[in-house]
Design a protein around this motif. Structure first.
Motif, mmCIF file in Angstrom:
data_model
loop_
_atom_site.group_PDB
_atom_site.id
_atom_site.type_symbol
_atom_site.label_atom_id
_atom_site.label_comp_id
_atom_site.label_asym_id
_atom_site.label_seq_id
_atom_site.Cartn_x
_atom_site.Cartn_y
_atom_site.Cartn_z
ATOM 1 N N LEU A 127 109.614 68.413 -39.374
ATOM 2 C CA LEU A 127 107.908 68.480 -38.665
ATOM 3 C C LEU A 127 108.643 67.194 -38.426
ATOM 4 O O LEU A 127 107.917 66.830 -36.679
ATOM 5 N N PHE A 128 109.142 66.342 -37.919
ATOM 6 C CA PHE A 128 110.245 65.618 -37.297
ATOM 7 C C PHE A 128 110.560 65.824 -35.780
ATOM 8 O O PHE A 128 110.305 65.166 -34.774
ATOM 9 N N GLU A 129 111.291 67.207 -36.038
ATOM 10 C CA GLU A 129 111.638 67.863 -35.053
ATOM 11 C C GLU A 129 110.756 68.545 -33.681
ATOM 12 O O GLU A 129 110.932 68.139 -32.924
ATOM 13 N N ARG A 130 109.329 68.848 -34.264
ATOM 14 C CA ARG A 130 108.305 69.272 -34.073
ATOM 15 C C ARG A 130 107.990 68.280 -33.314
ATOM 16 O O ARG A 130 106.956 68.543 -32.429
ATOM 17 N N HIS A 131 107.783 67.010 -34.177
ATOM 18 C CA HIS A 131 107.079 66.286 -33.137
ATOM 19 C C HIS A 131 107.839 66.022 -31.935
ATOM 20 O O HIS A 131 107.434 64.922 -30.388
ATOM 21 N N LEU A 132 109.128 65.989 -31.819
ATOM 22 C CA LEU A 132 110.045 65.364 -30.498
ATOM 23 C C LEU A 132 110.093 66.380 -29.722
ATOM 24 O O LEU A 132 109.775 66.749 -28.304
ATOM 25 N N TYR A 173 101.677 76.558 -19.892
ATOM 26 C CA TYR A 173 102.448 76.691 -20.672
ATOM 27 C C TYR A 173 102.104 75.859 -22.058
ATOM 28 O O TYR A 173 101.169 75.277 -22.345
ATOM 29 N N THR A 174 103.314 76.831 -22.727
ATOM 30 C CA THR A 174 103.388 76.281 -24.856
ATOM 31 C C THR A 174 104.368 75.720 -25.151
ATOM 32 O O THR A 174 105.825 76.831 -24.790
ATOM 33 N N THR A 175 104.208 75.046 -26.386
ATOM 34 C CA THR A 175 105.383 75.047 -26.551
ATOM 35 C C THR A 175 106.003 76.028 -28.240
ATOM 36 O O THR A 175 104.943 77.205 -28.581
ATOM 37 N N ASN A 176 107.127 77.096 -28.588
ATOM 38 C CA ASN A 176 106.979 77.500 -30.054
ATOM 39 C C ASN A 176 108.050 77.105 -30.671
ATOM 40 O O ASN A 176 109.058 76.875 -29.932
ATOM 41 N N CYS A 177 107.395 77.371 -31.614
ATOM 42 C CA CYS A 177 109.182 77.060 -32.691
ATOM 43 C C CYS A 177 109.148 77.069 -34.047
ATOM 44 O O CYS A 177 107.590 78.023 -34.948
ATOM 45 N N LYS A 178 109.667 77.476 -35.508
ATOM 46 C CA LYS A 178 109.614 77.974 -36.050
ATOM 47 C C LYS A 178 110.278 76.823 -37.633
ATOM 48 O O LYS A 178 110.854 76.283 -37.357
ATOM 49 N N ILE A 179 109.017 76.277 -38.028
ATOM 50 C CA ILE A 179 109.368 75.007 -38.917
ATOM 51 C C ILE A 179 109.404 76.207 -40.568
ATOM 52 O O ILE A 179 108.499 76.670 -41.081
ATOM 53 N N ARG A 180 109.822 75.300 -41.479
ATOM 54 C CA ARG A 180 109.744 75.673 -43.042
ATOM 55 C C ARG A 180 108.837 74.299 -43.804
ATOM 56 O O ARG A 180 108.161 73.755 -43.779
ATOM 57 N N GLY A 228 112.970 75.475 -31.337
ATOM 58 C CA GLY A 228 111.859 74.690 -29.665
ATOM 59 C C GLY A 228 111.847 75.660 -28.725
ATOM 60 O O GLY A 228 113.467 75.285 -27.687
ATOM 61 N N LYS A 229 111.401 76.106 -28.120
ATOM 62 C CA LYS A 229 110.654 76.064 -26.715
ATOM 63 C C LYS A 229 109.924 75.872 -25.936
ATOM 64 O O LYS A 229 108.397 75.629 -26.606
ATOM 65 N N ILE A 230 109.477 75.932 -24.886
ATOM 66 C CA ILE A 230 108.708 75.629 -24.082
ATOM 67 C C ILE A 230 108.755 76.605 -22.840
ATOM 68 O O ILE A 230 109.575 76.950 -22.328
#
Length: 256
Positions: free
Chosen positions: A92-97, A117-124, A172-174
């Motif tokens: 969650l911390f990394e996602r907010h960064l 543009y969009t972000t894409n990430c994988k979170i637990r 994380g990607k943009i």
């Protein structure tokens, strides 16, 4: 959650249209996203930065999140706290960064380019068996105001179809969805200029446990000036206290 507590300060400075004009656009977006989440079986959170409320629309992925069966409801916040509580705190911390870096990245673009543009990430996130499982998260903006301010933000949640071994961290990607070009976000380069030299200097002293009065004496400035810098630091980093400010600044590599 404190990483995003003051994000609203940034959002509230965006140029926003009249209530009637916004309502017409929101109704259009909601109808469009209702169909999208059914096709993708995802959960979408549309955040209205002007009204500080969110519209949550859900496909079948709501079962993973153990959400109410309702396909559409509204909350009086731009943060989906019930979902955040299921996400691993580190992710969650990394996602907010990533979200902070994305916001600053978009602000450097022409308004008409931002929506590509969009972000894409994988979170637990915690599944129905009370175990952490990687899911996919995307963040993008569907609408600017007519004055060029960022306005309607969307977060999408769905299953991740990649094995955890194929990526590290939240990966994380943009991404430019118009061209397919993308870059990984690991060093948060779009946040490099967030703090001034003086703000960094003060935050380094704060990290060493030095109080405002001692900082003022050391830098030969007034305590009011120190406190003003401290408040600016909290707002720029979107945190609510000095401990989180130091943690976030270190994670963004701002104090090196």
């Amino acid at each position: 959650m404190s990483v995003i507590t003051n994000m609203e300060n940034k959002f509230s400075s965006e140029s926003i249209d009249s209530v009637d004009k916004r309502r017409e656009s929101i109704d259009e977006v909601i109808e469009m996203m209702k169909g999208y989440v059914q096709i993708e079986h995802s959960v979408a959170v549309i955040s209205d930065l002007a009204e500080k409320k969110s519209y949550i629309l859900s496909g079948n992925f709501r079962n993973f999140l153990e959400m109410d069966s309702s396909e559409y409801f509204t909350i009086d916040s731009i943060w989906e706290d019930d979902i955040y509580q299921r996400i691993h705190p580190d992710d969650l911390f990394e996602r907010h960064l990533l979200e902070l870096d994305f916001f600053n990245f978009l602000k450097a673009l022409a308004p008409e380019e931002r929506l590509n543009y969009t972000t894409n990430c994988k979170i637990r996130a915690i599944n129905s068996n009370k175990e952490y499982q990687h899911i996919m998260h995307r963040n993008f903006y569907l609408k600017n105001s007519s004055k060029g301010g960022l306005w309607l933000a969307v977060c999408l949640y769905n299953y991740s179809y990649e094995m955890p071994e194929s990526f590290s961290g939240i990966d994380g990607k943009i991404i430019n969805t118009k061209t397919g070009a993308f870059f990984h976000v690991e060093t948060y380069d779009n946040c490099i200029g967030l703090l001034s030299v003086r703000e960094k200097e003060i935050l380094v002293l704060i990290s060493k446990g030095i109080i405002s009065k001692e900082i003022a004496n050391k830098l030969t400035i007034s305590i009011n000036t120190v406190n003003r810098h401290r408040q600016n630091i909290l707002e720029k980093l979107n945190v609510s206290n000095s401990i989180e400010a130091v943690r976030t600044a270190n994670a963004l590599h701002l104090l090196k």
